[in-house]
Scaffold this active site. Structure first.
Site, short mmCIF file in Angstrom:
data_model
loop_
_atom_site.label_atom_id
_atom_site.label_comp_id
_atom_site.label_asym_id
_atom_site.label_seq_id
_atom_site.Cartn_x
_atom_site.Cartn_y
_atom_site.Cartn_z
N CYS A 90 28.45 27.49 19.09
CA CYS A 90 27.73 27.96 20.28
C CYS A 90 27.47 29.65 20.03
CB CYS A 90 28.71 27.76 21.36
SG CYS A 90 27.54 28.38 22.90
N CYS B 257 32.06 18.59 18.10
CA CYS B 257 33.59 18.54 18.37
C CYS B 257 33.90 17.24 17.72
CB CYS B 257 33.58 18.25 19.98
SG CYS B 257 35.34 17.74 20.28
N ASN C 29 7.67 2.41 3.54
CA ASN C 29 7.70 2.06 2.19
C ASN C 29 8.68 3.41 1.76
OD1 ASN C 29 7.77 1.54 -0.74
ND2 ASN C 29 6.28 0.30 -0.61
N CYS D 72 25.94 28.20 29.90
CA CYS D 72 25.51 26.87 29.26
C CYS D 72 24.34 26.43 29.42
CB CYS D 72 26.66 25.86 29.56
SG CYS D 72 26.31 24.30 28.86
N CYS E 20 33.58 23.99 18.32
CA CYS E 20 32.48 24.29 19.44
C CYS E 20 32.21 25.64 19.58
CB CYS E 20 33.09 23.55 20.79
SG CYS E 20 34.63 24.46 21.26
N PHE F 72 0.80 -1.21 -0.05
CA PHE F 72 0.09 0.11 -0.07
C PHE F 72 0.89 1.19 0.08
CE2 PHE F 72 -3.81 -1.95 2.38
CZ PHE F 72 -4.02 -2.84 1.32
N CYS G 262 3.59 2.01 -2.57
CA CYS G 262 4.37 2.49 -3.91
C CYS G 262 4.18 3.86 -4.38
CB CYS G 262 4.27 1.54 -5.12
SG CYS G 262 5.43 1.80 -6.28
N CYS H 184 41.47 18.46 23.68
CA CYS H 184 41.06 19.28 22.67
C CYS H 184 42.19 19.70 21.74
CB CYS H 184 41.00 20.73 23.30
SG CYS H 184 40.40 22.20 22.31
N CYS I 32 40.23 23.18 17.34
CA CYS I 32 39.85 23.42 16.05
C CYS I 32 38.58 24.55 16.31
CB CYS I 32 39.01 22.08 15.28
SG CYS I 32 37.63 21.62 16.35
C1 LIG Z 1 14.47 0.24 -6.73
C2 LIG Z 1 13.39 0.08 -5.55
C3 LIG Z 1 12.14 -0.67 -5.87
C4 LIG Z 1 11.22 -0.95 -4.93
N1 LIG Z 1 10.14 -1.87 -5.30
C5 LIG Z 1 9.43 -2.02 -4.27
C6 LIG Z 1 8.14 -2.97 -4.51
O1 LIG Z 1 8.02 -3.39 -5.67
N2 LIG Z 1 7.54 -3.17 -3.63
C7 LIG Z 1 7.73 -2.66 -2.38
O2 LIG Z 1 6.82 -3.00 -1.61
N3 LIG Z 1 8.79 -1.79 -1.97
C8 LIG Z 1 9.34 -1.51 -3.07
N4 LIG Z 1 10.64 -0.79 -2.63
C9 LIG Z 1 10.72 -0.08 -1.49
C10 LIG Z 1 11.68 -1.11 -0.59
O3 LIG Z 1 10.86 -2.31 -0.05
C11 LIG Z 1 11.86 -0.63 0.99
O4 LIG Z 1 10.62 -0.38 1.31
C12 LIG Z 1 12.50 0.73 1.06
O5 LIG Z 1 13.66 0.84 0.09
C13 LIG Z 1 12.97 1.22 2.17
O6 LIG Z 1 14.07 0.35 2.89
P1 LIG Z 1 15.59 0.79 2.44
O7 LIG Z 1 15.96 1.85 3.24
O8 LIG Z 1 16.36 -0.64 3.23
O9 LIG Z 1 15.99 0.61 1.07
C14 LIG Z 1 11.65 -0.58 -3.53
C15 LIG Z 1 12.78 0.16 -3.36
C16 LIG Z 1 13.61 0.44 -4.48
C17 LIG Z 1 14.78 1.08 -3.78
S1 SF4 Z 2 35.42 21.27 19.16
FE1 SF4 Z 2 36.44 19.87 20.75
S2 SF4 Z 2 38.41 19.89 19.78
FE2 SF4 Z 2 37.48 21.63 18.89
S3 SF4 Z 2 37.98 23.45 20.09
FE3 SF4 Z 2 36.03 22.58 20.92
S4 SF4 Z 2 36.42 21.05 22.29
FE4 SF4 Z 2 38.65 21.45 21.29
#
Ligand SMILES: Cc1cc2nc3c(=O)[nH]c(=O)nc-3n(C[C@H](O)[C@H](O)[C@H](O)COP(=O)(O)O)c2cc1C
Ligand code: SF4
Ligand SMILES: Cc1cc2nc3c(=O)[nH]c(=O)nc-3n(C[C@H](O)[C@H](O)[C@H](O)COP(=O)(O)OP(=O)(O)OC[C@H]3O[C@@H](n4cnc5c(N)ncnc54)[C@H](O)[C@@H]3O)c2cc1C
Ligand code: SF4
Ligand code: SF4
Lengths: 422, 446
Positions: free
Chosen positions: A353, A389, A200, A379, A349, A133, A135, A343, A346
């Protein structure tokens, strides 16, 4: 050694790692390779009425030199003849009877079409169904996929049709292209769906080619919204998963977690937020099936270390830790501390801030190295500096409770306490 | 044993004098390192670059594929950023300060290599990244077309001032062209860089014009609104020991000058070469003698490794090239019958700290000698003392004294670079040129 075998609605698999319905599960040759590599199960690429694909189909978002942070596709459901898919499903189930074989379905929008498809797939040997449900492209124009998932009433109705016929477990896969997946989830569970899976893909535009001005992916000078997935969507998937795990209706059924799972750690996070298993697509498309080896070993080692014997010992354990903002303890306070020995000067931080937070870091000019220290009284404990950091454990947040008692926002307001005290 | 040329095949010469620090071979390769830069705030690398290049900014611009912006960031602080990226002793400048020095097992950001990446693309495409203001009628004479002179001329020209550069050699670039080791920059590259700098317009170079000979300071002062002296240091310091004038004894500056102005095969070099000194010039002379085909090169230094003026990185180059080092050895006498065949050295030990703060070498009375057929002297350079003194400019032993970074004691005459500091790096000379231009602009009331 912990037991990582999984039992999802009676569908057993040696581990909780399934391949999501997508190109990796499109045909026998892939699925056999996946099972040989050790995947616990697959959700076969969605079957339905036959479609035609275009090229190109994919595009990606790269970040800071890293490739494919996010992945996008405009692919449709399986474009192979149904009969061939069914024959191959039968063959694979025979070869690997111990692995989960779920078949994803998307029939035309009428009861007969669904009934017919279900019958054929059960005959082919499917152990469960996943209703697509979600795509978000191509199928929606014909009232299918996400068009169903976005309307709880229609989704419920389709699930009812399915449950009239199906004799094996049914998982409903939800779309993230909604404000919340819960309303559709509730309707589907009420209509009898045995389980839910999410997410999905999310509708997206990944980027534009600055020479041609055509967004990606490119199809003869045009593009369309594609479905977004991969590591970039994990936070959204986890949030949606949590809402399903928290809802009293949808939490009654098992959930299969999907969306950006790339490592065993991601999988554990999904499971801690209520998923019984996980499904993977992009990570497998990026690295091939071999990633499952580390997923199994990493999960096993983590469980051993933490003393979990089986998956059920930790599934859902973090759900209760996500609460409402107004229940958070306002008296909790912490202050950043810079470890001067670690530290590297760099200044990241400081500038974060200074420019965008509370000017709570002091700069003592030096040539070439400045010294940075926290102005403790300024802070607010926002953590920004710690996040910026680059050195591990250099900035730590040290607890300084404002008062020992627990006070939340509602109590605070009820007592008429002052607002801007720090 | 003899001094001769044509020791190697053309292929061997080409290999020996190829780039010592090769560039990135692709955008992706540059990107990987560019992305590692932390984009430090008030970055220590920038503070340690004499020209103050905004290092994190130019590196960030590489990550966004804004190469034009990156080159502009570099060149707006340092118009010789292209050559500096090849010749700067970065281990004691920008890269020496990179915060990754504090991170164990992490290499510092290759700042110079990234700088080279952007500037080479800018030069290849001849991107003119600066506009010259309309001419305002002011005229300035610059003496010397080295880094200090060119940098000063460029800033002045941007301000709409018309600049004439007087240069005694036939080519611009100063020691960039005639002094720096050939495996760092080629003469061809130096020429391209000079052309690139002149691309802004408003700068004319008159070659083969020597101050004190072909032109006189007093005349220039009359013809121009200001004069900038950037004549560098030129003369090699003598050792003042017997045998210094034998055939086969040469000073490093002229040895390198020859090598930089002629085909490598034409440069005669001995079988057994002694190099005296342990500064950068000595290293350059020793390694290049080796790369020209000398069989044995021995460096002689009167103190120990702890007091050496060159950096560890430079010494490593010489060692990797197979040069030998003898510490605590001071040349006492050079011997030979017409041609040099032996060098006698005193064995030294360390005494009390001297004016430089380093422990001074003290003669132990013992000696040793080495059979050699060539001696290269790199005992330092001396300023053009006579020229400066005769011009009536305040100086210290020929080094021009300046106030406000660039203002000499003579009204309207400014100075900078090696002729003021006595000899530092190219990047210091470029900064001196900027300071000089700023002082001149102030003087002209612009
Ligand atoms: C190229 C591609 C084709 C997909 N085709 C389908 C499909 O036919 N049916 C479906 O339910 N989901 C489909 N998906 C969704 C995946 O099943 C999944 O829900 C989605 O990619 C999230 O997972 P991931 O982050 O691990 O990729 C497709 C995803 C990709 C990338
Ligand atoms: S970000 Fe971390 S390493 Fe960089 S100046 Fe601040 S405390 Fe030091
Ligand atoms: C052997 C050697 C190797 C070096 N290697 C490096 C290195 O690897 N990296 C680095 O950063 N630095 C190096 N340096 C130092 C660097 O070359 C100088 O610091 C820099 O070139 C100084 O610039 P400048 O413009 O002050 O002087 P110069 O580069 O010396 O330029 C002076 C210019 O003035 C001209 N001139 C002199 N007298 C007159 C006159 N009377 N009339 C007209 N023109 C005149 C000269 O011909 C010359 O073109 C090296 C120096 C030497 C000697
Ligand atoms: S000019 Fe030299 S010192 Fe300055 S940043 Fe570039 S390489 Fe480093
Ligand atoms: S010090 Fe290093 S990390 Fe920091 S800005 Fe400079 S090059 Fe980048």
């Amino acid at each position: 050694m912990a037991d990582i075998s999984s039992n999802f609605l009676g569908i057993k698999s040696p581990n909780p790692f399934w391949l999501a319905s997508a190109p990796p599960t499109d045909k026998k040759i892939n699925v056999v390779r996946a099972f040989e590599a050790g995947w616990g199960g697959v959700v076969w690429k969605t079957l339905g009425s036959q479609v035609k694909n275009v090229s190109s189909r994919y595009s990606a978002v790269n970040f800071n030199g890293g490739r494919v942070m996010g992945f996008n596709n405009i692919e449709l459901i399986s474009d192979r003849p149904l009969e061939i898919n069914l024959r191959e499903i039968t063959e694979v189930v025979k070869m690997f009877p111990d692995r989960a074989m779920i078949v994803s379905l998307m029939a035309d929008n009428n009861r007969e079409a669904w009934h017919e498809l279900i019958k054929k797939c059960e005959d082919a040997g499917a152990m469960g169904f996943e209703l697509n449900f979600g795509c978000p492209h191509g199928m929606t124009e014909r009232g299918m996929g996400a068009a169903v998932g976005q309307d709880p009433e229609i989704a419920g109705m389709v699930v009812e049709w399915v449950m009239e016929k199906a004799t094996i477990p049914v998982i409903t896969k939800l779309t993230p292209n909604v404000h919340s997946p819960v309303p559709t989830g509730i309707k589907c569970v009420q209509a009898g769906s045995n389980a839910l899976s999410l997410i999905n893909t999310i509708q997206s535009v990944t980027g534009i080619n600055l020479d041609t001005l055509v967004p990606n992916p490119y199809v003869a000078g045009k593009s369309v919204f594609g479905g977004y997935c991969g590591p970039a969507v994990k936070p959204i998937a986890l949030k949606m998963l949590t809402t399903i795990s928290q809802d009293p209706v949808t939490s009654k059924v098992p959930i299969s977690g999907i969306g950006g799972v790339s490592t065993w750690k991601d999988a554990v996070e999904f499971m801690l937020l209520g998923a019984s298993n996980v499904q993977v697509c992009t990570a497998a498309m990026k690295h091939g099936f071999r990633i499952v080896e580390d997923m199994c070993e990493g999960l096993n080692n983590w469980m051993d270390e933490k003393g979990y014997k089986k998956l059920d010992d930790f599934i859902g354990k973090s759900v209760e830790k996500i609460t409402h903002w107004e229940d958070l303890d306002i008296n909790y306070h912490h202050i950043a501390n810079i470890n001067q020995d670690k530290c590297i000067h760099c200044g990241l931080c400081y500038i974060a801030c200074e420019d965008t937070s509370h000017q709570s870091i002091n700069l003592e000019f030096g040539k070439p190295y400045n010294k940075y220290t926290i102005k403790e009284e300024e802070c607010v404990g926002c953590n920004l500096c710690q996040l910026m950091c680059p050195v591990d454990d250099c900035i730590t947040m040290v607890e300084h409770r404002v008062a020992p008692d627990y006070v939340n926002w509602k109590m605070w307001q009820a007592e008429g306490r002052p607002l801007n005290d720090h | 044993m003899s001094i001769k040329n044509n020791r190697l095949t053309p292929e061997q010469y080409a290999e020996n004098f190829s780039d010592i620090h090769p560039p990135f071979d692709s955008y992706t390769a540059a990107l990987v390192d560019a992305n590692r830069c932390l984009f430090c705030y008030d970055a220590p690398c920038t503070k340690s670059c004499p020209t103050g290049i905004n290092v994190p900014k130019f590196i960030k611009q590489i990550t966004t594929e804004n190469i034009k912006g990156s080159a502009h960031t570099i060149l707006s602080s340092n118009i010789m950023g292209a050559s500096c990226s090849k010749v700067c002793p970065v281990e004691k400048l920008c890269e020496g300060a990179c915060v990754y020095n504090f991170v164990e097992h992490e290499a510092v950001i290759p700042i110079a290599k990234l700088q080279r990446y952007s500037t080479e693309i800018a030069m290849k495409n001849n991107w003119q990244l600066f506009d010259r203001k309309p001419s305002n009628g002011k005229k300035v004479a610059v003496i010397g077309a080295g880094p200090a002179g060119l940098s000063c001329a460029h800033v002045l020209s941007r301000e709409g001032i018309d600049v004439t550069v007087y240069e005694k050699e036939a080519k611009g670039g100063g020691l960039m062209t005639y002094g720096i080791a050939a495996y760092k920059v080629t003469p061809g590259f130096c020429e391209e860089e000079v052309d690139y700098i002149l691309g802004i317009g408003g700068i004319e170079i008159k070659y083969k014009q020597e101050l004190g000979k072909d032109i006189q300071l007093a005349d220039l002062q009359k013809q121009y609104d200001a004069v900038y002296l950037a004549i560098g240091v030129g003369l090699a310091r003598q050792l003042e020991i017997p045998g210094e004038h034998l055939e086969g004894v040469e000073d490093a500056i002229s040895f390198i000058y020859n090598l930089r102005s002629n085909d490598y095969s034409k440069i005669p070099v001995g079988d057994k070469v002694a190099v005296i000194g342990m500064g950068m010039t000595a290293i350059d002379a020793a390694t290049q003698a080796k790369r020209l085909g000398a069989k044995e090169v021995t460096m002689l230094y009167r103190r120990t490794e702890a007091e050496k003026p060159c950096t560890d990185v430079e010494l490593d180059i010489a060692k990797l090239d197979g040069c030998q080092v003898i510490w605590l050895a001071a040349p006492k006498e050079i011997k030979g019958d017409g041609k040099v065949n032996e060098i006698v050295c005193s064995v030294m030990k360390l005494g009390e700290p001297d004016a430089s703060g380093r422990r001074s070498p003290v003669d132990t009375g013992e000696t040793f000698s080495l059979a050699v057929d060539m001696v290269i002297k790199a005992a330092g350079q001396m300023p053009f003392e006579e020229l400066i003194k005769s011009s009536g400019i305040d100086n210290k032993g020929g080094k021009v004294t300046v106030s406000d970074k660039a203002v000499s004691s003579v009204a309207g005459v400014f100075a900078g670079g090696d002729c003021v500091n006595g000899g530092k790096e190219v990047v210091d000379a470029v900064q001196a040129g900027k300071d000089g231009a700023a002082a001149i602009i102030k003087h002209l009331g612009l």
